[in-house]
Design a protein around this motif. Structure first.
Motif, PDB file in Angstrom:
ATOM      1  N   LEU A   1       0.855  -1.187   0.000  1.00  0.00           N
ATOM      2  CA  LEU A   1       0.000   0.000   0.000  1.00  0.00           C
ATOM      3  C   LEU A   1       0.887   1.231   0.000  1.00  0.00           C
ATOM      4  N   ALA A   2       0.549   2.202  -0.834  1.00  0.00           N
ATOM      5  CA  ALA A   2       1.361   3.410  -0.950  1.00  0.00           C
ATOM      6  C   ALA A   2       0.462   4.634  -1.035  1.00  0.00           C
ATOM      7  N   ALA A   3       0.989   5.762  -0.581  1.00  0.00           N
ATOM      8  CA  ALA A   3       0.292   7.048  -0.676  1.00  0.00           C
ATOM      9  C   ALA A   3       1.280   8.084  -1.172  1.00  0.00           C
ATOM     10  N   LEU A   4       0.774   9.107  -1.837  1.00  0.00           N
ATOM     11  CA  LEU A   4       1.636  10.158  -2.352  1.00  0.00           C
ATOM     12  C   LEU A   4       0.932  11.504  -2.240  1.00  0.00           C
ATOM     13  N   GLY A   5       1.740  12.538  -2.179  1.00  0.00           N
ATOM     14  CA  GLY A   5       1.207  13.893  -2.116  1.00  0.00           C
ATOM     15  C   GLY A   5       2.304  14.898  -2.395  1.00  0.00           C
ATOM     16  N   SER A   6       1.942  16.009  -3.004  1.00  0.00           N
ATOM     17  CA  SER A   6       2.913  17.066  -3.278  1.00  0.00           C
ATOM     18  C   SER A   6       3.023  17.987  -2.078  1.00  0.00           C
TER      19      SER A   6
END
Length: 328
Positions: free
Chosen positions: A307-312
């Protein structure tokens, strides 16, 4: 009383001006959603590996062409300068405002979809006493696009389907990798994605609304050019460090800007069961904020869950990913 009514008119005028200013700020701004998924089945081997893969990705981008500045200016002027003495003045103000509410702003939505099905093959070989791994992935690629223009109050995402254009073509991915040390910890690689260029041009559709003079947009060229990537990784006892760089630039399609990414990442393996990951990606082709990623993995009894999450850093980009695998 009269003072309260005047204050309400002033507040309405001030809010109308603020709304006008905010809408002018987002004129020509783009909102974008990206989706992707894939399935693969691999047969590893020390000398020759093979596998089948199917994957797809899609992007929907919308851009507003704001043309209602004059309308809101008129409404602000009405609210600020109309003198109300009886109910007839209220009715006249309402009728004038109601006549001016026919929005002229437009939205253009452009969607693109990329899907592929192919066979991955890898082979180890020795060249001048050094070991290399060569990968080849012949595949069929389907590229399609959608393009629709309408007034902001009439937009329906289903309208995009009627403007579809598509092309399917044989394509190829190539890659080579090799360890730089005898302990096989430092690995470098080079790959070329989509060796055969592809291109389609959208055919903008529009509804029957009067969208204003001059609003007959040209089609957009969507190109799939070869992408060259270089990467390096170091495998420690319980951790791994990696970096990759796109050596070619991907040109913008619909106002999203050119892209050419540099990425770095790290993984820590706890008891070969839990993996903690963190990374960052930066677009060297544009002056953008860094995209940060974090995630974890679980491997047990031949099952892998990631599971992965990303954000600027400016919070304008967010995303998530899920991967599931079975080894037997």
């Amino acid at each position: 009383g009269g003072a309260g009514l005047a204050a309400a008119q002033t507040e309405l005028a001030n809010r109308t001006r603020a709304l006008n200013n905010e809408l002018q700020k987002i004129d020509q701004e783009q909102a974008r959603v990206d989706l992707g998924m894939g399935v693969s089945a691999l047969i590893p081997s020390q000398r020759f590996g093979a596998g089948l893969f199917v994957s797809g990705s899609a992007r929907i981008a919308a851009k507003i062409n704001y043309n209602d500045q004059t309308t809101l200016d008129q409404l602000e002027d009405l609210a600020r300068n109309t003198v109300i003495t009886d109910i007839d003045d209220v009715n006249a103000l309402y009728d004038t405002a109601n006549d001016a509410d026919q929005l002229q702003s437009t939205v253009r939505a452009v969607g693109s979809a990329y899907s592929q099905v192919g066979l991955s093959m890898s082979h180890n070989f020795t060249f001048f006493g050094h070991d290399y791994a060569l990968g080849v992935s012949p595949k069929m690629v389907d590229l399609r696009a959608y393009d629709f223009v309408t007034s902001v109050d009439e937009f329906e995402s289903d309208d995009l389907e009627d403007t579809k254009v598509s092309e399917s073509k044989f394509n190829l991915d190539l890659g080579v990798a090799s360890f730089l040390d005898d302990d096989e910890q430092l690995l470098v690689g080079l790959s070329v994605i989509n060796v055969v260029p592809m291109e389609i041009t959208t055919k903008p559709g529009r509804d029957n609304t009067n969208l204003g003079p001059g609003f007959a947009p040209q089609g957009i060229d969507i190109e799939l050019k070869p992408k060259v990537l270089a990467g390096i990784s170091y495998q420690g006892a319980s951790y791994e460090l990696a970096a990759d760089l796109e050596l070619t630039k991907t040109e913008e399609v619909f106002g999203e800007g050119d892209t050419q990414y540099l990425g770095v990442g790290a993984e820590y393996d706890l008891a070969e069961i839990f993996q903690l990951r963190a990374g960052a990606r930066y677009n060297i082709a544009e002056s953008e904020d860094v995209l940060l990623t974090a995630g974890f993995g679980l491997r047990a009894a031949g099952v892998t869950l990631e599971l992965a999450a990303l954000g600027s850093t400016d919070a304008n980009t967010v995303g998530a990913g899920l991967q599931f695998g079975v080894t037997f």
